[in-house]
Scaffold this motif. Structure first.
Motif, PDB file in Angstrom:
ATOM      1  N   THR A 199       0.990  -1.037   0.071  1.00 42.49           N
ATOM      2  CA  THR A 199      -0.082   0.049   0.058  1.00 42.49           C
ATOM      3  C   THR A 199       0.930   1.069  -0.064  1.00 42.49           C
ATOM      4  O   THR A 199       2.014   1.350   0.452  1.00 42.49           O
ATOM      5  N   ASN A 200       0.462   2.491  -0.625  1.00 43.99           N
ATOM      6  CA  ASN A 200       1.170   3.494  -0.601  1.00 43.99           C
ATOM      7  C   ASN A 200       0.049   4.574  -0.656  1.00 43.99           C
ATOM      8  O   ASN A 200      -0.696   4.746  -1.588  1.00 43.99           O
ATOM      9  N   PRO A 201      -0.436   5.369   0.213  1.00 48.55           N
ATOM     10  CA  PRO A 201       0.465   5.650   1.622  1.00 48.55           C
ATOM     11  C   PRO A 201       0.591   4.221   2.233  1.00 48.55           C
ATOM     12  O   PRO A 201      -0.189   3.363   2.262  1.00 48.55           O
ATOM     13  N   HIS A 202       1.738   3.983   3.149  1.00 51.90           N
ATOM     14  CA  HIS A 202       1.900   2.734   3.651  1.00 51.90           C
ATOM     15  C   HIS A 202       1.151   2.313   4.861  1.00 51.90           C
ATOM     16  O   HIS A 202       1.454   2.757   5.929  1.00 51.90           O
ATOM     17  N   LEU A 203       0.119   1.690   4.731  1.00 50.47           N
ATOM     18  CA  LEU A 203      -0.627   1.238   5.709  1.00 50.47           C
ATOM     19  C   LEU A 203      -0.612  -0.335   6.138  1.00 50.47           C
ATOM     20  O   LEU A 203      -1.329  -0.578   7.235  1.00 50.47           O
ATOM     21  N   ASP A 204       0.052  -1.045   5.504  1.00 53.68           N
ATOM     22  CA  ASP A 204       0.244  -2.531   5.845  1.00 53.68           C
ATOM     23  C   ASP A 204       1.634  -2.814   6.247  1.00 53.68           C
ATOM     24  O   ASP A 204       1.724  -4.240   6.107  1.00 53.68           O
ATOM     25  N   PRO A 205       2.383  -2.133   6.813  1.00 52.64           N
ATOM     26  CA  PRO A 205       3.822  -2.531   7.228  1.00 52.64           C
ATOM     27  C   PRO A 205       3.599  -3.774   8.252  1.00 52.64           C
ATOM     28  O   PRO A 205       4.335  -4.844   8.173  1.00 52.64           O
ATOM     29  N   ARG A 206       2.553  -3.650   9.373  1.00 50.43           N
ATOM     30  CA  ARG A 206       2.719  -4.579  10.212  1.00 50.43           C
ATOM     31  C   ARG A 206       2.141  -5.956   9.842  1.00 50.43           C
ATOM     32  O   ARG A 206       2.521  -7.137   9.925  1.00 50.43           O
ATOM     33  N   LEU A 207       1.092  -5.875   8.754  1.00 52.06           N
ATOM     34  CA  LEU A 207       0.512  -6.782   8.266  1.00 52.06           C
ATOM     35  C   LEU A 207       1.512  -7.637   7.466  1.00 52.06           C
ATOM     36  O   LEU A 207       1.599  -9.009   7.500  1.00 52.06           O
ATOM     37  N   ALA A 215      -2.082   7.465  17.440  1.00 51.47           N
ATOM     38  CA  ALA A 215      -2.338   6.007  17.280  1.00 51.47           C
ATOM     39  C   ALA A 215      -3.403   5.649  16.215  1.00 51.47           C
ATOM     40  O   ALA A 215      -3.613   4.558  16.143  1.00 51.47           O
ATOM     41  N   GLY A 216      -3.602   6.571  15.312  1.00 54.75           N
ATOM     42  CA  GLY A 216      -4.376   6.485  14.113  1.00 54.75           C
ATOM     43  C   GLY A 216      -3.479   5.856  12.804  1.00 54.75           C
ATOM     44  O   GLY A 216      -2.431   5.811  13.156  1.00 54.75           O
ATOM     45  N   PRO A 217      -4.365   5.741  11.841  1.00 56.01           N
ATOM     46  CA  PRO A 217      -3.481   5.446  10.667  1.00 56.01           C
ATOM     47  C   PRO A 217      -2.798   6.244  10.193  1.00 56.01           C
ATOM     48  O   PRO A 217      -2.916   7.615   9.987  1.00 56.01           O
ATOM     49  N   THR A 218      -1.270   6.001   9.902  1.00 53.37           N
ATOM     50  CA  THR A 218      -0.228   6.784   9.419  1.00 53.37           C
ATOM     51  C   THR A 218       0.520   6.328   8.493  1.00 53.37           C
ATOM     52  O   THR A 218       0.676   5.078   8.435  1.00 53.37           O
ATOM     53  N   HIS A 219       1.078   7.123   7.455  1.00 51.60           N
ATOM     54  CA  HIS A 219       1.826   6.530   6.625  1.00 51.60           C
ATOM     55  C   HIS A 219       3.164   5.795   7.412  1.00 51.60           C
ATOM     56  O   HIS A 219       3.800   6.407   7.996  1.00 51.60           O
ATOM     57  N   SER A 258       0.916  13.481   9.831  1.00 48.08           N
ATOM     58  CA  SER A 258      -0.057  13.186  10.901  1.00 48.08           C
ATOM     59  C   SER A 258      -0.962  14.508  11.349  1.00 48.08           C
ATOM     60  O   SER A 258      -0.441  15.334  11.397  1.00 48.08           O
ATOM     61  N   ARG A 259      -2.309  13.968  11.433  1.00 49.79           N
ATOM     62  CA  ARG A 259      -3.105  15.156  11.758  1.00 49.79           C
ATOM     63  C   ARG A 259      -2.787  15.749  13.393  1.00 49.79           C
ATOM     64  O   ARG A 259      -2.855  16.750  13.816  1.00 49.79           O
ATOM     65  N   ALA A 260      -2.260  14.533  14.072  1.00 50.98           N
ATOM     66  CA  ALA A 260      -1.848  15.038  15.601  1.00 50.98           C
ATOM     67  C   ALA A 260      -0.532  16.051  15.539  1.00 50.98           C
ATOM     68  O   ALA A 260      -0.522  16.848  16.531  1.00 50.98           O
ATOM     69  N   GLU A 261       0.018  16.377  14.549  1.00 50.99           N
ATOM     70  CA  GLU A 261       0.965  17.292  14.371  1.00 50.99           C
ATOM     71  C   GLU A 261       0.425  18.695  14.706  1.00 50.99           C
ATOM     72  O   GLU A 261       0.715  19.580  15.407  1.00 50.99           O
ATOM     73  N   LEU A 262      -0.849  18.967  13.966  1.00 57.51           N
ATOM     74  CA  LEU A 262      -1.474  20.199  14.223  1.00 57.51           C
ATOM     75  C   LEU A 262      -2.356  20.235  15.413  1.00 57.51           C
ATOM     76  O   LEU A 262      -2.022  21.313  16.288  1.00 57.51           O
ATOM     77  N   VAL A 296       3.879  13.587  -0.944  1.00 58.36           N
ATOM     78  CA  VAL A 296       3.293  13.058  -2.048  1.00 58.36           C
ATOM     79  C   VAL A 296       1.907  12.321  -1.756  1.00 58.36           C
ATOM     80  O   VAL A 296       0.786  12.534  -1.851  1.00 58.36           O
ATOM     81  N   HIS A 297       2.194  11.000  -1.309  1.00 58.70           N
ATOM     82  CA  HIS A 297       1.433  10.047  -0.839  1.00 58.70           C
ATOM     83  C   HIS A 297       1.237   9.745   0.539  1.00 58.70           C
ATOM     84  O   HIS A 297       0.229   9.419   1.126  1.00 58.70           O
ATOM     85  N   SER A 298       2.570  10.068   1.302  1.00 60.03           N
ATOM     86  CA  SER A 298       2.482  10.042   2.731  1.00 60.03           C
ATOM     87  C   SER A 298       1.574  10.838   3.499  1.00 60.03           C
ATOM     88  O   SER A 298       1.018  10.366   4.457  1.00 60.03           O
ATOM     89  N   PRO A 299       1.014  11.890   3.116  1.00 57.61           N
ATOM     90  CA  PRO A 299       0.141  12.710   3.751  1.00 57.61           C
ATOM     91  C   PRO A 299      -1.301  12.070   3.840  1.00 57.61           C
ATOM     92  O   PRO A 299      -2.073  12.580   4.511  1.00 57.61           O
ATOM     93  N   ARG A 300      -1.539  11.372   2.868  1.00 61.77           N
ATOM     94  CA  ARG A 300      -2.903  11.050   2.273  1.00 61.77           C
ATOM     95  C   ARG A 300      -3.743  10.224   3.251  1.00 61.77           C
ATOM     96  O   ARG A 300      -4.729  10.300   3.722  1.00 61.77           O
ATOM     97  N   ALA A 301      -2.892   9.381   4.034  1.00 60.68           N
ATOM     98  CA  ALA A 301      -3.599   8.440   5.258  1.00 60.68           C
ATOM     99  C   ALA A 301      -4.132   9.196   6.191  1.00 60.68           C
ATOM    100  O   ALA A 301      -4.971   9.285   6.787  1.00 60.68           O
ATOM    101  N   ALA A 302      -3.341  10.612   6.528  1.00 58.98           N
ATOM    102  CA  ALA A 302      -3.940  11.601   7.631  1.00 58.98           C
ATOM    103  C   ALA A 302      -4.857  12.359   7.214  1.00 58.98           C
ATOM    104  O   ALA A 302      -6.008  12.735   7.767  1.00 58.98           O
TER     105      ALA A 302
END
Length: 493
Positions: A161-169, A386-390, A423-427, A445-451
Motif C-alpha cells: 500500500t502507498n501510503p503505507h498502511l500495511d507494514p505490520r500486516l 495512534a491512528g492510521p499513518t504512513h 499526521s493530523r496530530a502534528e497540528l 506526495v502520498h505519505s500525507p494521504r492517510a492522515a
C-alpha cells in the motif's frame, strides 16, 4: 525456536544536499532490546508485525536486538554504514545462535561506498549466520530491489500500500513464513523480475489507477496453489543506483517455474501501462488560486518538491512565498528552521517576532521568507498518533517547535528537525484544529494521504522545485539502468 529481530531503515535520496551521517543516526537512536519492543509493539510499523507474529506462536522466543531508523535524507556516509553494520553483526554474533532472523530494512538505502546498502548489510548478515539459518526481510514498497537482496534472504516481501498502511500486516506474513521454514513445512523459492521502468512519484498511489489494478493482480496471483507471497516494489527514483526501478517478486513453495511466471506476468502488465505511470503536478500559483476560491475546506496542497519522506530538507519556501505574493491567506505551512525556533523561544509566547524563515539549506528549495507575527505556541515537538499513518509510525519528534500566526494570516509551524506532514496530530498537538485550516500545505506526495484524505475537500499535487521534484528530467543520473522508460522513450522490454 529462537528468533532474532533487528535492522536499519533509511530511504536515501542521493540528490539531497544533507548526507546521512553517523551522528544523525545516533541522535535518532538506536532502539535496543526491550526498548525496541516498547517503541514499536503498539505501532503499525514493520517491527510490530514481527513482534505480533512471534507473540502469536508459542514455539517462538523473539529476541529484540537493535534497530536504527533515520528520517530520509541524503546518501549515507561510509562511516555511518560501517558503524551500523558492525553494531548489527555484533548483536547477532554475541547473542546467537539463531533458528531464524527477522530483518527490517527499507530497500532504498544507499551509501557513499555501497550504493546497494541494504544488499550489502544483508549479505554480511548471511555470511555471519551461515546458509542454513532462514532470513526473512520485509521491505518498503519504495525499495529498489537488487538480485543480491533476494539471493541473500530466504523469504522477502514488500508493503503493498502507498501510503503505507500495511507494514505490520506484511511483516507478520513474512515472519510466519520464516517460522514455517524452520519447522520444515515449506521450502520457499523466489523469482525477481525487473522491467526497465521507473514510476513517477505522482503515480505511485495504490488506490489510484493503474497501480490499483496491478496490486489487485498481485493479490489474485498470491491465491494460486503453491504461492506463498507476491510483492510489487514501486522503486525510489531519487536514489541514483543500479537497482533503481520497479520490481516484481513471487515466492512459491518449491516451484521456481511458477514463481518466475507470476513475476513476469506482473512485470509485463506494468510495462503495458507504462505511459499511465507518468505524471505532472499543478503549478504553485494555479493551486493557490484554486484553493483560495474553493467552496469546501480544507484544501491540502502537496508540496512534492519538498517531500521530507523522500529525503528533502523540509525548509522549502516556494509555496509560502507565492502565497504572500498572491495575498492568499489561511495557510498552514511547516518549515524546518531551528534558528527561527530559537528566536521564538527567546521572545516567548505572545511576543511579536520578525523572522527570515526557511530556505536555508540550499538554493534549490527557495530563499528565506520574511514573516512578522505572534508566537502562539512553543513545545518540545514530541507527539503521538495512534491512528492510521504512513508507515505505521506512532511516536513523532520534530524537535523544539514554535507556531507563529503571521500578519498574512498564515499559521507557520517552525520545527528543529525535518518532518513530513503525515499526521493530523502534528497540528492538534500545536493547538490547531485541522478542520479549521482553510489550506494545509503538506510536504509529501502520498505519505500525507492517510492522515488528510479523510478530512480534505481536495488534495492537489504541486509541481514544486526541489530534490524530490516530480519532474525527474531535472535530475542528473549516473548509475541508474539505461535504457529505462520514461527517460529513454524507445526502451524495449
Amino acid at each position: 525456536m529462537r528468533v532474532a529481530t533487528l535492522g536499519f531503515h533509511h530511504e536515501s535520496n542521493t540528490f539531497a544536499p544533507v548526507p546521512a551521517s553517523l551522528d544523525q543516526f545516533l541522535a535518532s537512536g538506536p532502539d535496543v532490546g526491550d526498548g525496541l519492543i516498547r517503541k514499536y509493539a503498539e505501532s503499525q510499523a514493520t517491527l510490530a508485525g514481527f513482534i505480533e507474529a512471534a507473540a502469536a506462536d508459542a514455539d517462538v522466543e523473539l529476541v529484540p536486538l537493535v534497530y536504527f531508523d533515520l528520517n530520509p535524507m541524503g546518501t549515507i556516509t561510509a562511516e555511518a554504514l560501517e558503524a551500523i553494520s558492525a553494531r548489527l553483526l555484533s548483536a547477532l554474533d554475541e547473542n546467537g545462535p539463531w533458528d531464524a532472523i527477522l530483518l527490517a530494512l527499507h530497500g532504498a538505502a544507499a551509501s557513499e561506498v555501497h550504493r546497494d546498502a541494504d544488499g550489502e548489510v544483508l549479505e554480511r548478515v548471511r555470511r555471519l549466520v551461515g546458509a542454513e539459518v532462514p532470513i526473512a526481510v520485509t521491505y518498503d514498497m519504495h525499495a529498489n530491489v537488487s538480485a543480491r537482496m533476494v539471493d541473500c534472504a530466504t523469504v522477502v516481501n514488500t508493503y503493498m500500500t502507498n501510503p503505507h498502511l500495511d507494514p505490520r500486516l506484511r511483516a507478520r506474513e513474512c515472519a510466519d513464513l520464516a517460522f514455517r521454514v524452520v519447522r520444515g513445512e515449506i521450502h520457499p523459492v523466489m523469482a525477481l523480475e525487473k522491467p526497465p521502468l521507473a514510476v513517477n512519484i505522482l503515480r505511485q498511489g495504490t488506490t489510484d489507477s493503474p497501480m490499483a489494478e496491478l496490486v489487485a493482480m498481485a493479490a489474485q496471483a498470491a491465491t494460486r496453489p503453491g504461492v506463498l507471497s507476491v510483492s510489487i516494489a514501486e522503486g525510489f527514483p531519487y536514489a541514483d543506483v543500479e537497482e533503481m526501478g520497479m520490481a516484481f517478486l513471487a515466492v512459491t513453495d518449491g516451484d521456481a517455474d511458477l514463481a518466475g511466471e507470476i513475476a513476469r506476468e506482473l512485470a509485463r502488465a506494468a510495462w503495458e501501462v507504462r505511459t499511465e505511470l507518468e505524471g505532472d503536478g499543478i503549478s504553485i500559483d494555479e493551486a493557490l488560486r484554486r484553493a483560495a476560491t474553493a467552496d469546501a475546506r480544507p484544501v491540502v496542497l502537496l508540496d512534492v518538491g519538498d517531500n521530507v519522506g523522500a529525503g528533502s530538507p523540509g525548509d522549502s519556501t516556494h509555496v509560502l512565498a507565492a502565497a504572500q505574493r498572491l495575498a492568499v491567506g489561511g495557510l498552514f505551512h511547516s518549515l524546518c528552521d531551528p534558528a527561527s525556533v530559537a528566536a521564538c523561544a527567546d521572545a516567548g509566547v505572545g511576543a511579536t517576532v520578525e523572522l527570515e524563515v526557511g530556505g536555508k539549506t540550499d538554493d534549490l528549495h527557495g530563499d528565506p521568507v520574511a514573516i512578522r507575527g505572534v508566537v502562539r505556541m512553543l513545545d518540545d515537538g514530541k507527539f503521538e498518533d495512534a491512528g492510521p499513518t504512513h508507515g505505521g509510525f506512532r511516536f513523532y519528534d520534530a524537535g523544539p517547535r514554535a507556531l507563529v500566526h503571521t500578519l498574512d494570516d498564515h499559521m507557520v509551524l517552525l520545527m528543529s528537525h525535518p518532518r513530513g506532514n503525515t499526521s493530523r496530530a502534528e497540528l492538534i498537538s500545536a493547538g490547531l484544529d485541522p478542520l479549521e485550516q482553510p489550506i494545509i500545505v503538506a510536504k509529501g506526495v502520498h505519505s500525507p494521504r492517510a492522515a488528510y484524505e479523510p478530512i480534505a475537500a481536495e488534495m492537489i499535487q504541486l509541481n514544486t522545485p526541489g530534490c524530490t521534484s516530480a519532474d525527474v528530467s531535472v535530475l542528473e543520473y549516473t548509475y541508474r539502468p539505461r535504457p529505462m522508460f520514461p527517460y529513454e522513450r524507445d526502451t524495449r522490454y
